[in-house]
Design an enzyme around this catalytic site. Structure first.
Site, PDB file in Angstrom:
ATOM      1  N   SER A   1       0.795  -1.235   0.000  1.00  0.00           N
ATOM      2  CA  SER A   1       0.000   0.000   0.000  1.00  0.00           C
ATOM      3  C   SER A   1       0.827   1.283   0.000  1.00  0.00           C
ATOM      4  O   SER A   1       0.257   2.380  -0.029  1.00  0.00           O
ATOM      5  CB  SER A   1      -0.950   0.014   1.201  1.00  0.00           C
ATOM      6  OG  SER A   1      -2.038  -0.859   0.974  1.00  0.00           O
TER       7      SER A   1
ATOM      8  N   LYS B   1      -0.104   3.745  -2.610  1.00  0.00           N
ATOM      9  CA  LYS B   1      -1.133   4.777  -2.466  1.00  0.00           C
ATOM     10  C   LYS B   1      -0.549   6.166  -2.252  1.00  0.00           C
ATOM     11  O   LYS B   1      -1.281   7.161  -2.325  1.00  0.00           O
ATOM     12  CB  LYS B   1      -2.074   4.406  -1.326  1.00  0.00           C
ATOM     13  CG  LYS B   1      -2.889   3.138  -1.636  1.00  0.00           C
ATOM     14  CD  LYS B   1      -3.753   2.737  -0.458  1.00  0.00           C
ATOM     15  CE  LYS B   1      -4.558   1.472  -0.811  1.00  0.00           C
ATOM     16  NZ  LYS B   1      -4.308   0.368   0.083  1.00  0.00           N
TER      17      LYS B   1
ATOM     18  N   SER C   1      -6.390   3.161   4.575  1.00  0.00           N
ATOM     19  CA  SER C   1      -5.704   2.416   3.512  1.00  0.00           C
ATOM     20  C   SER C   1      -6.682   1.622   2.656  1.00  0.00           C
ATOM     21  O   SER C   1      -6.380   0.522   2.183  1.00  0.00           O
ATOM     22  CB  SER C   1      -4.638   1.477   4.094  1.00  0.00           C
ATOM     23  OG  SER C   1      -3.697   1.115   3.089  1.00  0.00           O
TER      24      SER C   1
END
Length: 389
Positions: free
Chosen positions: A62, A65, A125
């Site tokens: 993640s 992101k 997230s």
């Protein structure tokens, strides 16, 4: 044209801004970090303080992101999107629920605001929030991924290739610790208002579901004001974190990235270890103030006889603790300087070294004021003098 070299010995108390050549050969040894890859940057001086395998492509989970957020922030800046704008939730975003990923828990009956989706993507997230934002900005996820890769190329990130907006494991979806640090630094520096608003929040509630930020350093170190976590089986536990602390010369910001640690606790502990070491082992020395002339030089064929040269911003440099008073600088520039010269035109480089000659940083040297051409007779006279010279 020949090169002109001038040397200046700097003592304690002189004032600075920089671009970096690399770590000094006399740099302190970093602590043992239990991570597959890591990097520690000093954003105040633009220097790398420590690294291990920082350019090796890895699964980023993640941490992806961070780039997803950057593209969204850029769309907000360009007014292609507003924070109060509502977006539909597609079946594709809803389908992110498969495989037990991180989620904001939106569904196809909802029309969340962009602001809510950003919070869901950064604080929680949420993969579903990331897809909804990608479709809202790019039209399709594929178009948005193309925008991510185009931005990576613009920054020269040669070890980065995005295949999705969430960080799920996929062949060819790779980046490196250093590239993540570059992306995160752009989020912080290009969009400070969004960084302050979203990345420091410790929890977020949407649709009566409260979730905590997985960045454990937000609750442990008051100087840590943001970051992004990531985890997949392939990536291990990852964390990009940034801290800003008060130092004698003002505020100093460090940024760490650890990838491939063994647990949630390990990524927090190893990041904290890196940040604490960076502040303890290095001093941030101010060499020159913003707009402070570093040197004044002769100008040929100009309406004025001299030009003041300096850095485009204040000049700071990170050096091993206690070494600040032993720095030396060399000014390298093209000679002769011939008008016209524009404001902030680069005409040389300020090289900063330790007393032993180890490189510390390089700073572009620019003209601090315009120097227009002299009249026809002034130009003719200087042309003769240059020919004789």
């Amino acid at each position: 044209m020949k090169r002109f070299l001038a040397s200046l010995a700097l003592g304690v108390g002189l004032s600075s801004f920089l671009m970096v050549t690399g770590a000094s050969a006399q740099a302190p040894t970093p602590p043992e970090i239990a991570a597959r890859n890591f990097v520690l940057l000093d954003l105040t001086t633009n220097q790398t303080l420590a690294e291990r395998d920082a350019d090796t492509p890895q699964d980023p989970a993640s941490l992806t992101k961070l780039m997803t957020a950057y593209i969204v922030f850029d769309a907000l800046k360009a007014k292609r999107l507003t924070l109060e704008q509502t977006l539909t939730v597609s079946k594709r975003a809803w389908d992110e629920r498969k495989g037990d990923p991180s989620l904001m828990f939106i569904d196809t009956t909802m029309t969340p605001k962009v602001d809510e989706l950003i919070r869901g993507m950064i604080i929680q997230s949420g993969n579903d929030a990331s897809v909804a934002l990608a479709e809202g900005v790019g039209g399709t996820v594929e178009q948005f991924v193309a925008m991510m890769n185009k931005q990576a190329q613009a920054w020269g990130l040669k070890n980065t290739s995005f295949k999705n907006v969430t960080g799920i494991t996929e062949p060819g979806h790779k980046t490196s610790a250093r590239d993540i640090a570059v992306i995160f630094s752009h989020v912080i520096q290009d969009f400070p208002q969004y960084y302050a608003e979203y990345y420091s929040k410790r929890e977020y509630t949407f649709n009566k579901i409260k979730q905590s930020n997985r960045n454990m350093l937000l609750g442990r170190d008051p100087s840590v004001d943001g970051g992004k976590t990531g985890y997949t089986d392939a990536a291990g536990y990852c964390l990009a974190a940034s801290a800003q602390r008060d130092v004698p010369n003002g505020k100093r910001r460090l940024l760490s990235v650890v990838m491939g640690t063994a647990s949630k606790e390990a990524r927090a502990t190893e990041s904290q270890k890196l940040l604490n070491w960076g502040y303890a082992a290095f001093d941030a020395v101010r060499l020159f103030e913003k707009n402070q002339p570093i040197t004044t030089v002769k100008v040929w064929k100009g309406a004025v006889p001299e030009a003041k040269l300096g850095a485009a911003d204040a000049v700071f440099v990170a050096v091993p603790r206690g070494e600040g008073g032993k720095l030396k600088t060399d000014i390298q520039r093209t000679d002769p300087l011939v008008a016209p010269l524009g404001l902030n035109q680069r005409v040389g480089t300020l090289k900063v070294t330790t007393s032993g000659g180890a490189p510390v940083a390089e700073v572009p040297l620019v003209v601090q004021h315009e120097v227009p051409l002299a009249g026809i007779f002034g130009r003719a006279w200087d042309a003769i003098r240059l020919w004789i010279k």
